[in-house]
Design an enzyme around this catalytic site. Sequence first.
Site, PDB file in Angstrom:
ATOM      1  N   GLY A  47       0.780  -1.337   0.006  1.00  0.00           N
ATOM      2  CA  GLY A  47      -0.119   0.154   0.090  1.00  0.00           C
ATOM      3  C   GLY A  47       0.844   1.334   0.146  1.00  0.00           C
ATOM      4  O   GLY A  47       0.011   2.521  -0.073  1.00  0.00           O
ATOM      5  N   GLN A 106     -10.435  20.744  11.533  1.00  0.00           N
ATOM      6  CA  GLN A 106      -9.935  20.611  12.715  1.00  0.00           C
ATOM      7  C   GLN A 106      -8.774  21.659  12.801  1.00  0.00           C
ATOM      8  O   GLN A 106      -7.616  21.586  12.746  1.00  0.00           O
ATOM      9  CB  GLN A 106      -9.113  19.329  12.792  1.00  0.00           C
ATOM     10  CG  GLN A 106     -10.147  18.221  12.784  1.00  0.00           C
ATOM     11  CD  GLN A 106      -9.523  16.747  12.761  1.00  0.00           C
ATOM     12  OE1 GLN A 106      -8.479  16.441  13.736  1.00  0.00           O
ATOM     13  NE2 GLN A 106      -9.616  15.661  11.836  1.00  0.00           N
ATOM     14  N   LYS A 201     -30.440  26.878  14.832  1.00  0.00           N
ATOM     15  CA  LYS A 201     -31.086  25.610  15.363  1.00  0.00           C
ATOM     16  C   LYS A 201     -30.632  25.582  17.073  1.00  0.00           C
ATOM     17  O   LYS A 201     -29.364  25.801  17.311  1.00  0.00           O
ATOM     18  CB  LYS A 201     -30.567  24.212  14.840  1.00  0.00           C
ATOM     19  CG  LYS A 201     -28.886  24.447  14.554  1.00  0.00           C
ATOM     20  CD  LYS A 201     -28.521  22.967  13.922  1.00  0.00           C
ATOM     21  CE  LYS A 201     -26.996  22.974  13.828  1.00  0.00           C
ATOM     22  NZ  LYS A 201     -26.634  21.659  12.986  1.00  0.00           N
ATOM     23  N   ARG A 203     -31.202  23.419  20.655  1.00  0.00           N
ATOM     24  CA  ARG A 203     -31.990  22.416  21.681  1.00  0.00           C
ATOM     25  C   ARG A 203     -32.232  23.120  22.916  1.00  0.00           C
ATOM     26  O   ARG A 203     -31.421  23.348  23.945  1.00  0.00           O
ATOM     27  CB  ARG A 203     -30.950  21.324  21.884  1.00  0.00           C
ATOM     28  CG  ARG A 203     -31.680  20.162  22.726  1.00  0.00           C
ATOM     29  CD  ARG A 203     -30.665  18.821  22.506  1.00  0.00           C
ATOM     30  NE  ARG A 203     -30.704  18.173  21.391  1.00  0.00           N
ATOM     31  CZ  ARG A 203     -29.659  18.135  20.552  1.00  0.00           C
ATOM     32  NH1 ARG A 203     -28.593  18.808  20.420  1.00  0.00           N
ATOM     33  NH2 ARG A 203     -29.815  17.422  19.189  1.00  0.00           N
ATOM     34  N   THR A 232     -22.557  15.441   5.429  1.00  0.00           N
ATOM     35  CA  THR A 232     -23.820  14.538   5.532  1.00  0.00           C
ATOM     36  C   THR A 232     -25.045  15.235   5.115  1.00  0.00           C
ATOM     37  O   THR A 232     -25.998  14.411   4.750  1.00  0.00           O
ATOM     38  CB  THR A 232     -23.928  14.367   6.846  1.00  0.00           C
ATOM     39  OG1 THR A 232     -24.363  15.290   7.613  1.00  0.00           O
ATOM     40  CG2 THR A 232     -22.618  13.540   7.657  1.00  0.00           C
ATOM     41  N   GLY A 234     -27.232  17.067   6.432  1.00  0.00           N
ATOM     42  CA  GLY A 234     -27.922  17.041   7.456  1.00  0.00           C
ATOM     43  C   GLY A 234     -28.657  18.584   7.923  1.00  0.00           C
ATOM     44  O   GLY A 234     -29.829  18.611   8.043  1.00  0.00           O
ATOM     45  N   THR A 235     -27.613  19.154   7.763  1.00  0.00           N
ATOM     46  CA  THR A 235     -27.986  20.795   8.238  1.00  0.00           C
ATOM     47  C   THR A 235     -28.714  21.289   7.291  1.00  0.00           C
ATOM     48  O   THR A 235     -29.777  21.839   7.615  1.00  0.00           O
ATOM     49  CB  THR A 235     -26.506  21.481   8.451  1.00  0.00           C
ATOM     50  OG1 THR A 235     -25.988  21.000   9.550  1.00  0.00           O
ATOM     51  CG2 THR A 235     -26.851  22.991   8.799  1.00  0.00           C
TER      52      THR A 235
END
EC number: 2.7.6.1
Length: 318
Positions: A47, A106, A201, A203, A232, A234-235
């Site tokens: 590899g 990061q 958003k 909570r 993803t 999602g947001t």
Amino acid sequence: MKARGFKAKMRGFKIFSGSAHPAFGKEVSKHLGFPLSKAVIGKFSDGEINIQISESVRGKDIFIIQPTCVPVNDNLMELLVMVDALRRSSANSITAVLPYFGYARQDRKAAPRVPITAKMVANLMQEVGIERIITMDLHAGQIQGFFDVPVDNLYGSIVFRDYIRSKALKNPVIASPDVGGVTRARYFANQMGLDLIIVDKRREKANESEVMNIIGSAKERDVILVDDMIDTAGTICKAALALKEQGATSVMALGTHAVLSGNAIKRIKESALDEVVVTNSIPLVQKCDKITTLSVAPLFAEVIRRIYHNESVQSLFT
């Protein structure tokens, strides 16, 4: 946007493409009117990446096109190995052209005992011999400060701007899908001369589902969500639903980098989004009728030309 033809002095220039996004490299090369230089990129049986430059680069100014997208670690390592091969072959200068800069999320210590990987990657790139970075829509602009070499962080908004204007929307408004993206969305809203609304958003209590609050009005408006990447999805899918529930006529999402991991494509297909517009900074593996891809290869080609000729890059965006 089309890069003007190279002058005779471009004989001192060579452009290589890694294996991360060969189609993008070919498109940039075509817009430059300059052929890609050749390198053999392979792997040993265990590899390990193995690269051999197939032509002389002695005294040449080198540009390597290699987005550090999935598989992130392989593509990053391939870039570093190629740079080392070029440096040891007496290249005059080496510029890394990274349409997508991996590990950019990061960028700070967001929790105890975690790395700042974006800084570590910057150190690796400089240590191996990269003398300039050309990238686009860094997830965090301060990453430019992690480098001690020039970093040109291009704005993908230049291609989105022209696309939105071509749509002739009747009552458009720009939206940030979360509070963290307000600066980016405001910049685009100012460019377009449009209003800005924010999807916030929250909570309210532990173990309760998120509540999507709209700051501003989306009623009977064509909403354009703006983000630097769609991972993803999602947001943006949750934001689109909240905007439609408030009465938005349509919801479009703009995302420079189409990471689209996990079930992102499925979420987009089943979402309230009418259209998702991305660039080709990352190769789009899966197809989706809702996704439109715009090419930023002409932009990168023109920036490469300007840098080689010591011309202004900023003037492209003003």
